[in-house]
Design a protein around this motif. Structure first.
Motif, PDB file in Angstrom:
ATOM      1  N   VAL A 198       0.825  -1.199   0.000  1.00  0.00           N
ATOM      2  CA  VAL A 198       0.000   0.000   0.000  1.00  0.00           C
ATOM      3  C   VAL A 198       0.869   1.263   0.000  1.00  0.00           C
ATOM      4  O   VAL A 198       0.449   2.333  -0.452  1.00  0.00           O
ATOM      5  CB  VAL A 198      -0.961  -0.002   1.218  1.00  0.00           C
ATOM      6  CG1 VAL A 198      -0.200   0.243   2.511  1.00  0.00           C
ATOM      7  CG2 VAL A 198      -2.053   1.032   1.043  1.00  0.00           C
ATOM      8  N   ARG A 205       3.186   1.970  -1.846  1.00  0.00           N
ATOM      9  CA  ARG A 205       3.569   2.366  -3.207  1.00  0.00           C
ATOM     10  C   ARG A 205       2.651   3.445  -3.778  1.00  0.00           C
ATOM     11  O   ARG A 205       3.015   4.147  -4.708  1.00  0.00           O
ATOM     12  CB  ARG A 205       3.512   1.153  -4.149  1.00  0.00           C
ATOM     13  CG  ARG A 205       4.425   0.002  -3.796  1.00  0.00           C
ATOM     14  CD  ARG A 205       4.192  -1.127  -4.784  1.00  0.00           C
ATOM     15  NE  ARG A 205       5.003  -2.304  -4.498  1.00  0.00           N
ATOM     16  CZ  ARG A 205       4.930  -3.441  -5.200  1.00  0.00           C
ATOM     17  NH1 ARG A 205       4.076  -3.523  -6.226  1.00  0.00           N
ATOM     18  NH2 ARG A 205       5.702  -4.470  -4.888  1.00  0.00           N
ATOM     19  N   TYR A 206       1.464   3.558  -3.227  1.00  0.00           N
ATOM     20  CA  TYR A 206       0.445   4.409  -3.843  1.00  0.00           C
ATOM     21  C   TYR A 206       0.398   5.798  -3.201  1.00  0.00           C
ATOM     22  O   TYR A 206       0.507   5.952  -1.982  1.00  0.00           O
ATOM     23  CB  TYR A 206      -0.914   3.719  -3.734  1.00  0.00           C
ATOM     24  CG  TYR A 206      -0.925   2.348  -4.366  1.00  0.00           C
ATOM     25  CD1 TYR A 206      -1.041   2.195  -5.748  1.00  0.00           C
ATOM     26  CD2 TYR A 206      -0.786   1.195  -3.588  1.00  0.00           C
ATOM     27  CE1 TYR A 206      -1.026   0.941  -6.333  1.00  0.00           C
ATOM     28  CE2 TYR A 206      -0.766  -0.066  -4.165  1.00  0.00           C
ATOM     29  CZ  TYR A 206      -0.882  -0.182  -5.545  1.00  0.00           C
ATOM     30  OH  TYR A 206      -0.860  -1.425  -6.125  1.00  0.00           O
ATOM     31  N   LYS A 207       0.202   6.800  -4.063  1.00  0.00           N
ATOM     32  CA  LYS A 207       0.146   8.178  -3.591  1.00  0.00           C
ATOM     33  C   LYS A 207      -1.067   8.429  -2.688  1.00  0.00           C
ATOM     34  O   LYS A 207      -1.026   9.281  -1.797  1.00  0.00           O
ATOM     35  CB  LYS A 207       0.085   9.128  -4.792  1.00  0.00           C
ATOM     36  CG  LYS A 207       1.369   9.161  -5.616  1.00  0.00           C
ATOM     37  CD  LYS A 207       1.238  10.138  -6.769  1.00  0.00           C
ATOM     38  CE  LYS A 207       2.525  10.188  -7.591  1.00  0.00           C
ATOM     39  NZ  LYS A 207       2.424  11.131  -8.745  1.00  0.00           N
ATOM     40  N   ASN A 208      -2.160   7.682  -2.958  1.00  0.00           N
ATOM     41  CA  ASN A 208      -3.376   7.862  -2.151  1.00  0.00           C
ATOM     42  C   ASN A 208      -3.442   6.862  -0.995  1.00  0.00           C
ATOM     43  O   ASN A 208      -4.521   6.402  -0.608  1.00  0.00           O
ATOM     44  CB  ASN A 208      -4.623   7.747  -3.026  1.00  0.00           C
ATOM     45  CG  ASN A 208      -4.658   6.433  -3.810  1.00  0.00           C
ATOM     46  OD1 ASN A 208      -3.726   5.626  -3.719  1.00  0.00           O
ATOM     47  ND2 ASN A 208      -5.721   6.224  -4.563  1.00  0.00           N
ATOM     48  N   GLU A 209      -2.283   6.526  -0.444  1.00  0.00           N
ATOM     49  CA  GLU A 209      -2.214   5.575   0.676  1.00  0.00           C
ATOM     50  C   GLU A 209      -3.115   5.997   1.833  1.00  0.00           C
ATOM     51  O   GLU A 209      -3.833   5.178   2.416  1.00  0.00           O
ATOM     52  CB  GLU A 209      -0.770   5.442   1.167  1.00  0.00           C
ATOM     53  CG  GLU A 209      -0.619   4.543   2.386  1.00  0.00           C
ATOM     54  CD  GLU A 209       0.778   4.583   2.987  1.00  0.00           C
ATOM     55  OE1 GLU A 209       0.976   3.962   4.063  1.00  0.00           O
ATOM     56  OE2 GLU A 209       1.670   5.232   2.394  1.00  0.00           O
ATOM     57  N   PRO A 223      -6.463  -0.517  -5.197  1.00  0.00           N
ATOM     58  CA  PRO A 223      -5.629  -1.479  -5.921  1.00  0.00           C
ATOM     59  C   PRO A 223      -5.641  -2.865  -5.273  1.00  0.00           C
ATOM     60  O   PRO A 223      -5.586  -2.990  -4.047  1.00  0.00           O
ATOM     61  CB  PRO A 223      -4.233  -0.854  -5.861  1.00  0.00           C
ATOM     62  CG  PRO A 223      -4.483   0.596  -5.622  1.00  0.00           C
ATOM     63  CD  PRO A 223      -5.711   0.681  -4.801  1.00  0.00           C
ATOM     64  N   ALA A 272      -3.008  -3.843  -2.772  1.00  0.00           N
ATOM     65  CA  ALA A 272      -2.950  -3.137  -1.488  1.00  0.00           C
ATOM     66  C   ALA A 272      -3.548  -3.951  -0.334  1.00  0.00           C
ATOM     67  O   ALA A 272      -3.395  -3.582   0.825  1.00  0.00           O
ATOM     68  CB  ALA A 272      -3.657  -1.795  -1.587  1.00  0.00           C
TER      69      ALA A 272
END
Length: 229
Positions: free
Chosen positions: A54, A56-60, A139, A142
């Motif tokens: 998780v 990795r994602y900008k919207n974590e 995702p 995630a």
């Protein structure tokens, strides 16, 4: 027919019983729990867990916010039972890509970024009424679904006196006269603490009591018609 003052007296007594029952329930809850020295194995959870990917994602932050809103665990005595609980959730509220959906009320409490990960849809509930819910699009990497062993870690404190008094109050509400008064006051819902079995037993006992007024010969020859409604 009972005089009015007797009915009023019983209704007043039923209210007193209910007030005391509420007090007992609150006292029972206040007793709290005792932590067990050794946890006891007790079934399985089918649960959703967030993976390290998780990050990795900008919207974590939005993903974690949504994760906090959903129902994550479904318990069962066995793995098939846990799966059955999961499927029940699916049939009731739908699950999108192995991720539970959320209600409109939950959606309204989300931040704007978290809301952007939701898609609205309509469905019909058990009463055939149209309801709005939201799919959650996060995702697949995630999160993951897994089975986890469940344990009992705490034991509820029990006060024998409170338990005994509660059972006695239940019996009083089943007494002739009190049962009818209780039904009149609570005819809008079933009393979950008075089981259907107890109610059925009371009806049968009353029917048998009425049979005492008939001659045994008529009963044996099945000349008396009686039924339990």
């Amino acid at each position: 027919m009972k005089p009015k003052h007797i009915k009023e007296q019983r209704q007043k007594e039923v209210r007193r019983i209910w007030n005391r029952r509420y007090e007992i329930w609150n006292e029972m809850r206040a007793l709290g729990y005792i932590k067990l020295d050794k946890p006891i194995r007790h079934g399985w959870f089918k649960e959703i867990v967030i993976t390290h990917k998780v990050e990795r994602y900008k919207n974590e932050a939005a993903i974690l916010e949504l994760y906090d809103k959903i129902e994550k665990c479904f318990w069962g005595r066995t793995k098939p039972d846990a799966e059955s609980a999961w499927q029940k959730q699916t049939s009731s509220y739908l699950i999108y890509r192995d991720f539970p959906t959320i209600s409109k009320k939950q959606f309204n409490k989300l931040s704007f970024k978290a809301q952007c990960l939701c898609t609205p849809f309509y469905y019909r509930n058990a009463q055939k009424k149209l309801r709005l819910r939201f799919y959650i699009r996060i995702p697949k990497a995630a999160y993951r679904i897994k089975y986890t062993r469940a344990y009992i870690t705490h034991s509820k404190r029990i006060d024998p006196q409170l338990e005994s008094e509660s059972a006695l109050l239940d019996q009083q509400l089943l007494k002739s006269g009190y049962y009818e008064a209780n039904e009149r006051q609570h005819n809008w819902k079933d009393d979950w603490n008075l089981s259907e079995r107890k109610k059925e037993k009371l009806i049968i006992e009353r029917a048998l009591k009425r049979l005492k007024s008939y001659p045994i010969k008529d009963i044996l020859e099945e000349q008396i018609l009686w039924e339990i409604n």
